[in-house]
Design a protein around this motif. Structure first.
Motif, PDB file in Angstrom:
ATOM      1  N   ARG A   1       0.750  -1.423   0.147  1.00 58.08           N
ATOM      2  CA  ARG A   1       0.065   0.016  -0.040  1.00 58.08           C
ATOM      3  C   ARG A   1       0.926   1.396  -0.218  1.00 58.08           C
ATOM      4  O   ARG A   1       0.652   2.170  -0.589  1.00 58.08           O
ATOM      5  N   GLU A   2       1.870   1.104   0.881  1.00 56.39           N
ATOM      6  CA  GLU A   2       2.712   2.365   0.731  1.00 56.39           C
ATOM      7  C   GLU A   2       3.467   2.437  -0.407  1.00 56.39           C
ATOM      8  O   GLU A   2       3.746   3.633  -1.155  1.00 56.39           O
ATOM      9  N   LEU A   3       4.041   1.606  -1.099  1.00 51.93           N
ATOM     10  CA  LEU A   3       4.553   1.547  -2.409  1.00 51.93           C
ATOM     11  C   LEU A   3       3.454   2.090  -3.350  1.00 51.93           C
ATOM     12  O   LEU A   3       3.956   3.015  -4.099  1.00 51.93           O
ATOM     13  N   GLY A   4       2.297   1.809  -3.371  1.00 48.43           N
ATOM     14  CA  GLY A   4       1.501   2.468  -4.188  1.00 48.43           C
ATOM     15  C   GLY A   4       1.302   3.923  -4.025  1.00 48.43           C
ATOM     16  O   GLY A   4       1.184   4.525  -5.025  1.00 48.43           O
ATOM     17  N   ASP A   5       1.386   4.383  -2.929  1.00 50.15           N
ATOM     18  CA  ASP A   5       1.335   5.762  -2.515  1.00 50.15           C
ATOM     19  C   ASP A   5       2.656   6.563  -3.333  1.00 50.15           C
ATOM     20  O   ASP A   5       2.618   7.556  -3.626  1.00 50.15           O
ATOM     21  N   VAL A   6       3.842   5.763  -3.129  1.00 48.66           N
ATOM     22  CA  VAL A   6       4.935   6.502  -3.619  1.00 48.66           C
ATOM     23  C   VAL A   6       5.036   6.470  -5.110  1.00 48.66           C
ATOM     24  O   VAL A   6       5.121   7.492  -5.880  1.00 48.66           O
ATOM     25  N   VAL A   7       4.235   5.377  -5.765  1.00 50.39           N
ATOM     26  CA  VAL A   7       4.156   5.416  -7.223  1.00 50.39           C
ATOM     27  C   VAL A   7       3.185   6.622  -7.534  1.00 50.39           C
ATOM     28  O   VAL A   7       3.560   7.358  -8.559  1.00 50.39           O
ATOM     29  N   SER A   8       2.182   6.787  -6.785  1.00 46.92           N
ATOM     30  CA  SER A   8       1.386   7.925  -7.323  1.00 46.92           C
ATOM     31  C   SER A   8       1.934   9.274  -7.237  1.00 46.92           C
ATOM     32  O   SER A   8       1.784  10.021  -8.005  1.00 46.92           O
ATOM     33  N   VAL A   9       2.799   9.257  -6.146  1.00 45.13           N
ATOM     34  CA  VAL A   9       3.576  10.728  -6.149  1.00 45.13           C
ATOM     35  C   VAL A   9       4.485  10.711  -7.353  1.00 45.13           C
ATOM     36  O   VAL A   9       4.581  12.055  -7.941  1.00 45.13           O
ATOM     37  N   LEU A  10       5.249   9.877  -7.756  1.00 48.15           N
ATOM     38  CA  LEU A  10       6.129  10.078  -9.029  1.00 48.15           C
ATOM     39  C   LEU A  10       5.215  10.375 -10.012  1.00 48.15           C
ATOM     40  O   LEU A  10       5.858  11.093 -11.055  1.00 48.15           O
ATOM     41  N   ARG A  11       4.068   9.597 -10.395  1.00 47.07           N
ATOM     42  CA  ARG A  11       3.087   9.929 -11.516  1.00 47.07           C
ATOM     43  C   ARG A  11       2.787  11.309 -11.491  1.00 47.07           C
ATOM     44  O   ARG A  11       2.777  12.025 -12.514  1.00 47.07           O
ATOM     45  N   ALA A  12       2.292  11.909 -10.420  1.00 44.48           N
ATOM     46  CA  ALA A  12       1.929  13.344  -9.942  1.00 44.48           C
ATOM     47  C   ALA A  12       3.004  14.371 -10.203  1.00 44.48           C
ATOM     48  O   ALA A  12       2.755  15.329 -10.767  1.00 44.48           O
ATOM     49  N   THR A  13       4.089  13.864  -9.908  1.00 41.54           N
ATOM     50  CA  THR A  13       5.225  14.920 -10.201  1.00 41.54           C
ATOM     51  C   THR A  13       5.667  14.881 -11.632  1.00 41.54           C
ATOM     52  O   THR A  13       6.386  16.249 -12.271  1.00 41.54           O
ATOM     53  N   GLY A  14       5.338  14.045 -12.376  1.00 43.34           N
ATOM     54  CA  GLY A  14       5.924  14.067 -13.711  1.00 43.34           C
ATOM     55  C   GLY A  14       7.134  13.934 -14.078  1.00 43.34           C
ATOM     56  O   GLY A  14       7.964  14.846 -14.529  1.00 43.34           O
ATOM     57  N   LEU A  15       7.903  12.835 -13.925  1.00 42.44           N
ATOM     58  CA  LEU A  15       9.000  12.236 -14.036  1.00 42.44           C
ATOM     59  C   LEU A  15       9.672  12.502 -15.450  1.00 42.44           C
ATOM     60  O   LEU A  15       8.839  12.206 -16.523  1.00 42.44           O
ATOM     61  N   SER A  16      10.885  13.033 -15.548  1.00 42.11           N
ATOM     62  CA  SER A  16      11.313  13.067 -16.910  1.00 42.11           C
ATOM     63  C   SER A  16      12.741  12.406 -16.792  1.00 42.11           C
ATOM     64  O   SER A  16      13.465  12.507 -15.728  1.00 42.11           O
ATOM     65  N   LEU A  17      13.583  12.520 -18.004  1.00 38.51           N
ATOM     66  CA  LEU A  17      15.021  12.145 -18.154  1.00 38.51           C
ATOM     67  C   LEU A  17      15.554  13.563 -18.020  1.00 38.51           C
ATOM     68  O   LEU A  17      15.668  14.219 -19.075  1.00 38.51           O
ATOM     69  N   PRO A  18      16.440  13.898 -16.904  1.00 38.03           N
ATOM     70  CA  PRO A  18      16.811  15.141 -16.791  1.00 38.03           C
ATOM     71  C   PRO A  18      18.202  15.148 -17.634  1.00 38.03           C
ATOM     72  O   PRO A  18      18.747  14.127 -17.779  1.00 38.03           O
ATOM     73  N   GLU A  19      18.685  16.303 -17.701  1.00 37.14           N
ATOM     74  CA  GLU A  19      19.897  16.571 -18.382  1.00 37.14           C
ATOM     75  C   GLU A  19      21.051  16.168 -17.236  1.00 37.14           C
ATOM     76  O   GLU A  19      21.171  16.441 -16.271  1.00 37.14           O
ATOM     77  N   LEU A  20      22.161  15.592 -17.995  1.00 37.50           N
ATOM     78  CA  LEU A  20      23.116  15.157 -17.304  1.00 37.50           C
ATOM     79  C   LEU A  20      24.184  16.349 -16.923  1.00 37.50           C
ATOM     80  O   LEU A  20      24.294  17.063 -17.762  1.00 37.50           O
ATOM     81  N   PRO A  21      24.634  16.327 -15.909  1.00 34.76           N
ATOM     82  CA  PRO A  21      25.860  17.411 -15.495  1.00 34.76           C
ATOM     83  C   PRO A  21      26.917  17.314 -16.680  1.00 34.76           C
ATOM     84  O   PRO A  21      27.337  16.389 -17.211  1.00 34.76           O
ATOM     85  N   PRO A  22      27.371  18.338 -17.015  1.00 30.69           N
ATOM     86  CA  PRO A  22      28.401  18.769 -18.231  1.00 30.69           C
ATOM     87  C   PRO A  22      29.698  18.086 -17.954  1.00 30.69           C
ATOM     88  O   PRO A  22      30.258  17.430 -18.884  1.00 30.69           O
TER      89      PRO A  22
END
Length: 423
Positions: free
Chosen positions: A95-116
């Motif tokens: 159940r807790e894991l499901g809550d965590v996944v819901s936060v990740l979805r709401a945040t809108g994860l993306s592949l971020p730019e790598l440090p130069p």
């Protein structure tokens, strides 16, 4: 109802943790009095999720998306020790894991730019040649060592020595300990006036100059770093050692001279590649005279079962591209298989922890100067790298071994005393 970012971290960390996470939305989770990690934007979460572990944390920190309250950027040892030794994650319930996944979805994860300052992945580096080919080796060395000699002067101190020192006591100064290291190597090699020394991977020429000044030998050093060679050549002129000491910019494999009385390899084997050890030690043996000695000094693993470095790890991507480590047993085995007779084997693990502490102190003291010279991102990499490596040596995650061997003649003459004279 969707939980907050802070609550999501608390699902993973639990309340009985030593860490507190404060997110960009003002939410927090974890221990109220714990070490406070601040996530400054959703990109911080993307870094952590797309590369779980040290690499993701490093990327977020280097990009300014994550910070830790009270951290000394030049010497973050206490923070890294806290995270490495004191942090324990808990396994969330379904159940807790499901809550965590819901936060990740709401945040809108993306592949971020790598440090130069991050090097490309292993596969992308194939466009620069095969691993441990001459071109790619040269580029890997330049990535790490050609930061600028002034930067290294600030971090390493007057000795300009970037290898493990030897401490008489924990209170011994870094400069005295580096002198002691060079002197120990010289005594192990049995250097005497008139001998010829080859120092492969010579860095800024510290061993070359020490051997010529204090033992009366003629010495040749070779380094793939142009910056190192330029600095070393000037130091040789300044010390009046021309004609007896030489440092070349080039690949050690291009050395044509043979019949050396002694060879020192201090901090080069880490860059060779484990599969290339046979050719490497064969080359060194072929360039020694009978009864000549080799001293191999390098970082090792505490076992012989996991050669190489993680390709996604922080060290490989930010510090030593293509670096590889294995246990000292593998090194001894290959040396013996290539015709060396091993005479002495010493672990200086604790000494490297002290050496790294000294470099971290120097970086912290000259932080603003180092940032001005190398940029904030690279300076931060160095802070993490030195402090994390120190912890690794303290915890016996990595070691440092010196292995002394002779090119024993076919008649069985090693040119080695019945008892060593350097202890």
């Amino acid at each position: 109802m969707t939980i907050t970012v802070g609550q999501a971290f608390e699902r993973v960390l639990g309340r009985n943790t030593s860490l507190r996470v404060v997110a960009w939305d003002g939410s927090s989770g974890g221990a109220d009095d714990g070490l406070t990690v601040r996530l400054h934007s959703p990109r911080a979460l993307s870094y952590l999720v797309t590369a779980p572990g040290e690499l993701g944390v490093a990327r977020a920190y280097l990009q300014g998306e994550l910070s830790i309250d009270g951290m000394d950027e030049g010497d973050p040892y206490e923070v890294i020790k806290h995270l490495g030794r004191g942090l324990r994650l808990r396994l969330p319930s379904w159940r807790e894991l499901g809550d965590v996944v819901s936060v990740l979805r709401a945040t809108g994860l993306s592949l971020p730019e790598l440090p130069p300052v991050e090097t490309p992945s292993q596969w992308r580096r194939l466009t620069h040649g095969l691993r441990h080919g001459r071109r790619r080796d040269a580029e890997a060395i330049q990535h790490h060592y050609d930061v600028g000699n002034e930067f290294y002067e600030h971090v390493l101190g007057p000795s300009m020595t970037y290898t493990c020192a030897v401490f008489e006591t924990p209170e011994t100064s870094l400069e005295d300990a580096q002198f002691a290291k060079y002197d120990l190597v010289a005594r192990k090699l049995g250097l005497e006036p008139g001998m010829r020394l080859l120092d492969v991977g010579c860095g800024w020429g510290g061993m070359v100059r020490h051997a010529v000044k204090h033992y009366g030998v003629t010495a040749l050093g070779v380094t793939l770093s142009r910056e190192q060679a330029t600095w070393a050549q000037e130091a040789i002129r300044r010390d009046g050692l021309e004609g007896r000491a030489e440092v070349r910019h080039g690949d050690y494999r291009d050395v044509t001279e043979r019949g050396f009385d002694a060879i020192s390899s201090i901090g080069l084997t880490e860059h060779i590649g484990v599969k290339n050890y046979p050719a490497y030690f064969r080359f060194l043996r072929d360039h020694l005279r009978d009864e000549g000695r080799l001293l191999n000094h390098c970082i090792t693993r505490p076992d012989n079962t996991h050669p190489g470095l993680p390709t996604r790890g922080f060290i490989n991507r930010y510090v030593f591209p293509d670096g590889e480590l294995t246990g000292s047993g593998d090194i001894v085995r290959v040396m013996e298989d290539e015709g060396f007779e091993v005479k002495h084997h010493e672990n200086l693990r604790e000494h490297y922890a002290l050496t790294l502490a000294g470099w971290s102190t120097n970086l912290s003291k000259r932080w603003d100067d180092c940032v001005a010279l190398a940029g904030l991102g690279r300076a931060r990499v160095w802070g993490l790298y030195l402090a994390g490596s120190r912890l690794g040596f303290e915890d016996n995650g990595i070691q440092l071994h010196q292995v002394l061997a002779t090119r024993t003649s076919e008649a069985g003459t090693a040119g080695y005393p019945l008892r060593p004279q350097f202890t």
